[in-house]
Structure formats: structure tokens, C-alpha cells
Motif scaffolding. Sequence first.
Motif, PDB file in Angstrom:
ATOM      1  N   LEU A   1       6.780   8.588  -6.247  1.00 23.79           N
ATOM      2  CA  LEU A   1       5.403   8.235  -5.431  1.00 23.79           C
ATOM      3  C   LEU A   1       6.240  10.178  -5.367  1.00 23.79           C
ATOM      4  O   LEU A   1       6.333  10.499  -4.646  1.00 23.79           O
ATOM      5  N   GLY A   2       4.315  10.670  -5.424  1.00 19.30           N
ATOM      6  CA  GLY A   2       3.652  11.480  -4.891  1.00 19.30           C
ATOM      7  C   GLY A   2       4.675  12.696  -5.742  1.00 19.30           C
ATOM      8  O   GLY A   2       4.803  12.554  -7.044  1.00 19.30           O
TER       9      GLY A   2
ATOM     10  N   LYS B   1      -2.607   2.685 -14.971  1.00 18.55           N
ATOM     11  CA  LYS B   1      -1.697   3.851 -15.205  1.00 18.55           C
ATOM     12  C   LYS B   1      -0.737   3.174 -16.471  1.00 18.55           C
ATOM     13  O   LYS B   1      -0.515   3.558 -17.584  1.00 18.55           O
TER      14      LYS B   1
ATOM     15  N   GLY C   1      -8.897   1.331  -8.733  1.00 16.12           N
ATOM     16  CA  GLY C   1      -8.509   3.132  -9.842  1.00 16.12           C
ATOM     17  C   GLY C   1      -8.049   2.548 -11.162  1.00 16.12           C
ATOM     18  O   GLY C   1      -8.170   1.608 -11.310  1.00 16.12           O
TER      19      GLY C   1
ATOM     20  N   ASN D   1       3.296   7.834  -9.582  1.00 20.36           N
ATOM     21  CA  ASN D   1       3.108   7.928  -9.987  1.00 20.36           C
ATOM     22  C   ASN D   1       3.903   7.766 -12.063  1.00 20.36           C
ATOM     23  O   ASN D   1       3.216   7.069 -12.571  1.00 20.36           O
TER      24      ASN D   1
ATOM     25  N   TYR E   1       0.210  -1.670 -13.341  1.00 23.98           N
ATOM     26  CA  TYR E   1       0.840  -0.506 -11.600  1.00 23.98           C
ATOM     27  C   TYR E   1      -0.610   0.812 -11.729  1.00 23.98           C
ATOM     28  O   TYR E   1      -1.342   0.804 -12.921  1.00 23.98           O
ATOM     29  N   THR E   2      -1.235   0.772 -10.755  1.00 24.24           N
ATOM     30  CA  THR E   2      -2.688   2.259 -11.300  1.00 24.24           C
ATOM     31  C   THR E   2      -1.542   3.346  -9.684  1.00 24.24           C
ATOM     32  O   THR E   2      -1.086   2.663  -8.825  1.00 24.24           O
ATOM     33  N   GLU E   3      -2.544   3.832  -9.179  1.00 23.85           N
ATOM     34  CA  GLU E   3      -1.744   5.307  -8.475  1.00 23.85           C
ATOM     35  C   GLU E   3      -2.127   4.129  -7.270  1.00 23.85           C
ATOM     36  O   GLU E   3      -1.234   4.927  -6.582  1.00 23.85           O
ATOM     37  N   ARG E   4      -3.037   3.406  -7.047  1.00 23.65           N
ATOM     38  CA  ARG E   4      -2.545   2.880  -5.528  1.00 23.65           C
ATOM     39  C   ARG E   4      -2.037   1.051  -5.110  1.00 23.65           C
ATOM     40  O   ARG E   4      -2.493   0.275  -4.541  1.00 23.65           O
TER      41      ARG E   4
ATOM     42  N   THR F   1       0.855  -1.169  -0.478  1.00 20.94           N
ATOM     43  CA  THR F   1      -0.126   0.357  -0.113  1.00 20.94           C
ATOM     44  C   THR F   1       0.794   1.218   0.478  1.00 20.94           C
ATOM     45  O   THR F   1       1.218   1.834   1.144  1.00 20.94           O
TER      46      THR F   1
ATOM     47  N   GLU G   1       2.207   7.546  -0.905  1.00 17.91           N
ATOM     48  CA  GLU G   1       1.403   8.505  -1.797  1.00 17.91           C
ATOM     49  C   GLU G   1       1.532   7.785  -3.144  1.00 17.91           C
ATOM     50  O   GLU G   1       1.528   6.875  -2.992  1.00 17.91           O
ATOM     51  N   ARG G   2       0.645   8.730  -3.895  1.00 16.61           N
ATOM     52  CA  ARG G   2      -0.043   7.548  -5.194  1.00 16.61           C
ATOM     53  C   ARG G   2       1.118   7.986  -6.427  1.00 16.61           C
ATOM     54  O   ARG G   2       2.079   8.450  -6.274  1.00 16.61           O
TER      55      ARG G   2
END
Length: 982
Positions: A75-76, A371, A368, A62, A385-388, A56, A59-60
Motif C-alpha cells: 500500500l502506498g 492491475k 479504476g 500497488n 485488484y485495482t488501486e482502490r 477501502t 492508500e492505493r
Amino acid sequence: MASILDEYEDSQNTRQSAQQHSRLSTANIGITHSGFVNVRLEEEKPIFNKQRIDFTPPERINHLVVCNNQLCMSLGKDTLLRIDLAKPDQPNQIELGRKDESKVHRLFLDQTGSHLLICLSTSECLYLNRNTQKVRSLSRWRGHLIESVGWNKLLGNETNTGPILVGTSQGIIFEAEISATEGSLFNTNPDQYFRQVHSVDEDGKPAPVCCLEVERGLENKYFIIATTRKRLFQFVGKVAEGSEQQGFSSIFSQNQDLLPSFQEFPANMGYSEITFYTSKLRTCPKAFAWMMGNGVLYGQLDYVRPDSLLSDVQVWDYTPDIDLSLNKPISIVLTQFHFLLLLHDRVKAICTLNGQVVYEDVFPDKFGALKKMIKDPVGGLVWIYTERAVFRYHIQREARDVWQMYMSMTKFDLAKEYCRDRPECMDMVLAKEAEHCFQNKRYIESAKCYALTQNYFEEIALKFIEAKQEEALKEFLLKKLNNLKQSERTQITLLVTWLAELYLNRLGQLESDGNSVILQETREEFRQFLSSAKHKECLFNNRSTIYDLLASHGNVDDMVYFSVVMQDYERVISHYCQHDDYSAALDVLSKHCDEKLFYKFSPVLMQHIPKKVVDAWIQMGKRLDPKKLIPALMNYSQMGSTQQISETIRYMEFCVYELTVTEEAIHNYLLSLYAKYKPDSLLWYLEQAGTHASEIHYDLKYALRLCAENGYLRACVLVYRIMELYEEAVDLALQVDVDLAKSCADLPEDDEELRKKLWLKIARHVVQEEKDVKKAMNCLSSCNLLKIEDILPFFPDFVTIDHFKEAICSSLEEYNQHIEELKQEMEEATESAKRIREDIQEMRNKYGVVDSQEKCASCDFPLLNRPFYLFLCGHMFHYDCLFQEVTPHLTVYKQSRLEELQKKLAATTQSSKSRHRPAPKDEGDTSSLGKGNAGTSREQIKSDMDDIIASECVYCGELMIKSIDKPFIDPQKFEEEKSSWL
């Protein structure tokens, strides 16, 4: 973060379970109706197995890149996370330290996983090496928004990238090099240089360089692929050996004179992405897939073609559910037989062989929007991967069902290549290929394939029979035969006989058509089949059936050849003899040297080619028994008998004189041949055969009868001499030659009476038959046994004494000389007797003196203690010691005689003791008389014993001389004596 990349199975895909059941239902696809192939029906795992990483992010996410087990994610706004997948519990977090509003635009990681490029939205670029924590700025790159990087796979290492290509959003391609080592005092930047080498456009306007790929082919030939939104450019050029470090500018300069090779598609979705598949690490890519506006362009990469690197190019059009205005594809990844297309909520897997969607995986909304999708070229895993959340796909046994697709495309070689370890699938492919070839009337190829399948043998055979394709049927049977095991004897027998029939039918058909070339080829093929070592046992066990087939077709030549292969030379020779080809029959005999066949066929061959036959016999030498060839030698015919006889004599002489055969039958037969046809050699043979019965090997009585019947008197005389019938020999010799008779008369050397008798016969013949007085006198001088008085009675009365004057005088002189010799011998005998008497008298008066200190020569004890013997040589022995010394050397007879005398002496001693007891008075006279007889008897016994024991000294006499060659230890007791010394 301790369990950041621990794996677990995602249980949310119920569709996968359904797919597994459907696959299970088709697992028995390879079971043929014949039932010969065993099939494993275990549940197989899906090709694309998705796993979610238990992670987890704080941060999101990228951006994310993975290469060589090195994972980097942004991240972030300002955080970079690096993870070595070999050590997932040791993540490395780095702060970029950007205070402005810049964002990470793209991440690029080289093939070694060492060099990370961080492209920012503010047209800046940062560099981070795996072995450092320091993020460094690339000042020369500032002002360019980087869209793609073409890494140098040849020269790149952990500390230096080597020359690389960089594509920007303005369509410019730069060449650059980055070094992780610290620069000089005046140059601390990691970027060594950054220069423009080319620019690309679309419709006359600059277009972003979406992807760059650099590959090296053969002979220092380089290939550069660059893509824009709707164009794919290819740059091909050679770099001089050793100048690879100088970069790729020479390649672009070689293409400036000509327009670069490119492919263009009309549709444009604002970006494109190209992916490559490499089968093994550090090899060139084998295939590509380019995701652009019109669909996916995919195909193979051919580094040999001079004009274009792309080959077998196809376009997969997007399916109707993909709307470029709303649902554009995001990423693409190419595997060996599929390309994975990433959409905003799902992943589709499309087979590159048939363009069919074979797998579709929908992601839940809770994670989500998707990406990006990346493939690790080293590890082979696919990451999404996704943002989360982060996912990855394991690709397992991707080629498991490829054979079916190739089979449906009639690419049977490729289908077989991908099911070699699955016999049930291989059987289906072969059956399909065989059926395909049969329908296209390629019957021979069809037969070869059918022979490798497990389909029913009868069905396939009938199929070719109904199509009247005997050649294909023959090929099928041959292949089937070669695939059978040696233990399947019934099947082998069936196929061998059937093939023989097919070959014979074909040969007969070609012979009637007059096609000599194909006929010869087919005959050679048939003969190779008959001489096959693999099926030799079957052909041998069923040779009578093959003979019947050959005979029914009238194929004599091949029957002879088959007989030779089966080593059935008797049949071959019989065939040649029946066709009067005797020389060929003899050649077969001589080549294979079978003694039994020589004995069987020699009588026939001797009638027609006697000289060649005898030459063959002589060459065989001792391997043939001449006695068994006598029937062939005696089988004369009316024509050519002279030659046969001369050849017979030649072979018999070879046996007798060179092979030294001692068989009586051979010698008798040669003797009979000499007597009948070669009398000049008869007497010579008898003379050299020997003069004693033990030396000769022929039958004397047979030879005598043979010579007598043919009137060969000298030969008869010779035989009589060998038989020691000297009287008959002399009588017969007198009919031929007196000298011959004289030589016969001297033969009985040990029998003077017989010699005299024989010479008297000769003398009588000379006197009475030849009336030659002088010759008669010569007989007297030739034999010292004849006297004049012996031959006088043979002369007639009218012969005067003058003829015998000399003979009578010489005879009287001989008598007188003989009388004188007798007188001298008598005088010598008288004198010798006189000397002997004197010696005897002298011996009686001889004596010896024995000292009281003398000892026995045997036991070395005092001599006078017991009875003893004294010899003239000086040796003295006790009586019992001498007895023990002499006894072992005596003969068996003397030993038994000595034992007998001992018993008698013991008996007389016992009787004398009994007589010493008191006796009745009336018996006194008788007692004294018996005592006197007993004493006389004992003295005689002792005297006899002395003659045996004490006749000579045991140390100086003949006994010791005779024992000189005897071993000290008895050979029979040697081992016992030897062991006693150990």
C-alpha cells in the motif's frame, strides 16, 4: 479494518441475471422425447461468481499476492499489509522503513504462504517471514531486478525455501536459498547463497525472465520452464536421489551441450505470463496457458514424453477487440476448462476445449483500471485488484457444460465422464454417440450405445432392420435385455424370443455358407444365451415357444441342449430313443437319476440294451422301486430274450439278496423265473428263504402250484412243510425219498398223535411198497412212538416170527420197565399224602402267646385294643391295619371279591341287629332258625375274607416279594408328590 474481508453479493451485474435465465431455458436440454429421464429444472448459479471485498484501502494498492490463504499487499510507498484469510479481522501492517524513492516492483509468495519476497525498483530485494515482523534485506540479491521466482515445492517449508530459481530483468537465472532462522555471528543474512546457473536471450540479446516454474516428475526427473517475452524454454534433467538439496545447477549443466528446447513466437508485447492448473494439492500441474504477443498458447503437460513437456498445444488468437498497442492483456489464470484473461476494464473467460469466449465481465470505471489477477493455488480462488478495490471470483461446477463441448467434438468418452451424475445429459451423449457410430457404419458400437439410451425401442429396432444389420440388432436386444429388471416380464419375454429367432436365423445362414469356425462360435454364444441364469425363469416359462422355434428351424442339437438346460430330460431321452441311440438315452437317465423317467423308458431300453439298463438299475439301488420295474422286466422280445431273462434274474437277485426287498410280487416273480429258466436255484432259494410262514416273503400257494406244475416234488415237499401240511408233505416225500419223509414226520413235535400217524404212513410204505422188513424195523428205532404191535398189521401173513423176535422182546422189556416205574410213583404218592396229613394235624395244635404290651406291626398301637391277627413269623396286625396293607397288593379280581364279601358281611350284620329286636311270640321259632343260618353265613364270609387277607404275612409272604420291583411312588402321581415336597 474489523470487517476487511466480509463478503457480499455484487448486484451490479445485470448481465449475469440474463445469463442465468438463458441457462434456465437450456436446463431441459437432457429431456428426451421418450420422457423416461427426470430432469431438475432449478436455477443454477453461474460458473464465475464475482464478489467485491468490503475493504477501502487507506492508500492505493500497488501489488497483491495470495497463496495458501495468506494475502499480502503493498500500500502506498512504504506500507505492507498481511492478512490471514482464516482470521480476516486480524490484519498485520508493517512499515518497510524505506526513506529513498524506491518503489515496490514485485511481490512473490511461496506455496506455503510463509516466505514473502519484496522486490524494489532500485534493484534491491527484501525478505519477510510469516512468523516475524522484521523485514530483512537480501544483500546477495542487490543489483538485480527480480522478475520471476521458481519456488521449490518439494523441499520448501515454513522456515526454509530450499533451493529456488530467480529470474532477473537481464535474462539471468540464479539459484538461491533463504532461511528464516537467524544466521551465525558472522552471517546474519537470510539468503544462504545466490549463484548464477543460466542465462536466456532473445535475438542474441538478454531478455527478462518473465516466469519460472519448477516441477518434479517420475524417477527424480525435473522439469524447469522459463519464459521470456516471446520464448518458452524447457530444461529437463535428472537429479541423483538424495541430492535434491544441492540445487538445480546439475540440470542446467546437462543441457549446456545442447541448445535448450524452446518455442518462439514473433510477436512481442514487452512481457509474457504463464499459468498452470493443478487438479489436487501437492500434485504436478496438468495443463498450462502462456499469455504472449501472438495470443495464448495452452495445452497439457505430459511428464512421460522425453523430448518436450508440452502436449496437445493450441494457440488462441486474441479477439479483434484486444489491440496490443492500446489494450494489452494484463494477466492470465488457468482453471480446469477455462483460462481467464484480464484486460484493463474487463475479464474474459475462454473455454480451452473449443476456444470460445463463454464469459465476459466488465468492471465499472469508478474502481479504476485493473492491475493484476492472481489465483491462489491452494484455495482455488481468483483475485483481481485495482488501486482502490479488491475482487475475487468463486468458480462453481466448472464442468457442468463440458459434456456438451466434448459431445460436439465427438469425444464421447470424455463427455460421459463429465455427466455421470446427470442422467438426462448422459442419455443425450449416448444417443449422439449411437447416431455418430451408425452414420459411420459402426453398427455394433451404435447398438451398444442405443441400448443404454431411453430412445424409443421400436424406432431403433426398425433402424437396424432397415439397414439389414441383424448382428447389430442382436447386440442391441442383448444389451436391452440385460438392462431390464426382473419385474419387466413382458419385455423380457419379447426380447428373449426375438433373440432366439435371430440366433437361429444366423445359425442357419452360417450352416448354408459352410463357415464352420464362425458357426461354432455362434452356436456357443447361442447356448450361453439359452443357459443364462439371469433369464432362466423366462426361458422356462416360455420353453414351449423356444421348442417350437427350434423345431421350425430343424435345429435338433440345440433343442437337445436346451432340453438339458431346462432339465426337460424326458424330451431328450425321447429324442435319443426315436433315433435308436439307446446308450445315449441311458446315459442321460443315469446322469440325472430321475426315478419317474426310469419307470417310463426302461421297457424300451430293456429290449435293446438289457445289460446296461440292469447295471444302471443296480447303481440306482434303493432309489428305484423294483415293483414298478416289473413291466419293463416282463417285456420280452423274440430276439435276445435269453439275455433279457438272465439280466432280469440278475436284477431280481440283487433286489432280494442285496437290497433285501420284502415285496411279495418281487419274490413271486423271482420264483417264477427260477421255476421256468433256472430250476437249479429254485430249491436253494426256497431253503434259504426260511422254514416258517412268518419268515418268507413269497406266496406259498403260488409257489406250491408253480412247483407242482413243473414237477419239482422236493420243492413241493418243502412248501408243504412250511405250510405245516405234514401229512401231504410225507405222502409226497414218500414218492421221492423215505429219508425226506422221515424228516417231515418229526416236524410236529407238539402233536405226538400226528407224529405217530406220519410214522405209520412211512412204515406202511416201507412194508407194503418196498417190502423191506429190515427198514421197517429201523422205523421202530427211529421213532419212540411206534411199537411192534402198531406195524404188525402191515406185514403179510407169510412173514415168520423170526423177523420180529428182537423187536417183540425189546417191546416186552419196555412194558415191564414202565410197570415198575408206575408202582414206584404210587408208593411215593402214598408216602407224601401220609406226611401231609400229619402236618395238618400238627398245625391244628399250634398256638402263640401275645403279651399285653405287644403292638401292631403296622400302626404301632397296642395290639389288644382291637381284633388282630398273629402269624407264625411273629408279625401281629390289627384286622383293619392288615386290610389296608394287603388291599393295594391284591389283583383286581381279588379286590372285587373282597369288596363283595364286605358288602355281604355288612348285610348279615344289619339283619342280625334287626333280629335282636322284640318279636311276636308266634314268630319265635322262625326267628331262632334264622339266627342260626345268619351266624353260619357270617362265619363263612369271614373265613373267605381271611383266606384273601390273612393267607400269609404281608411282610414275609409272596405279596412283599412280588412288590419288590414296584416304585415307592406311583409314576402317575410322581409329579404331584414331587411338587408337594417343594
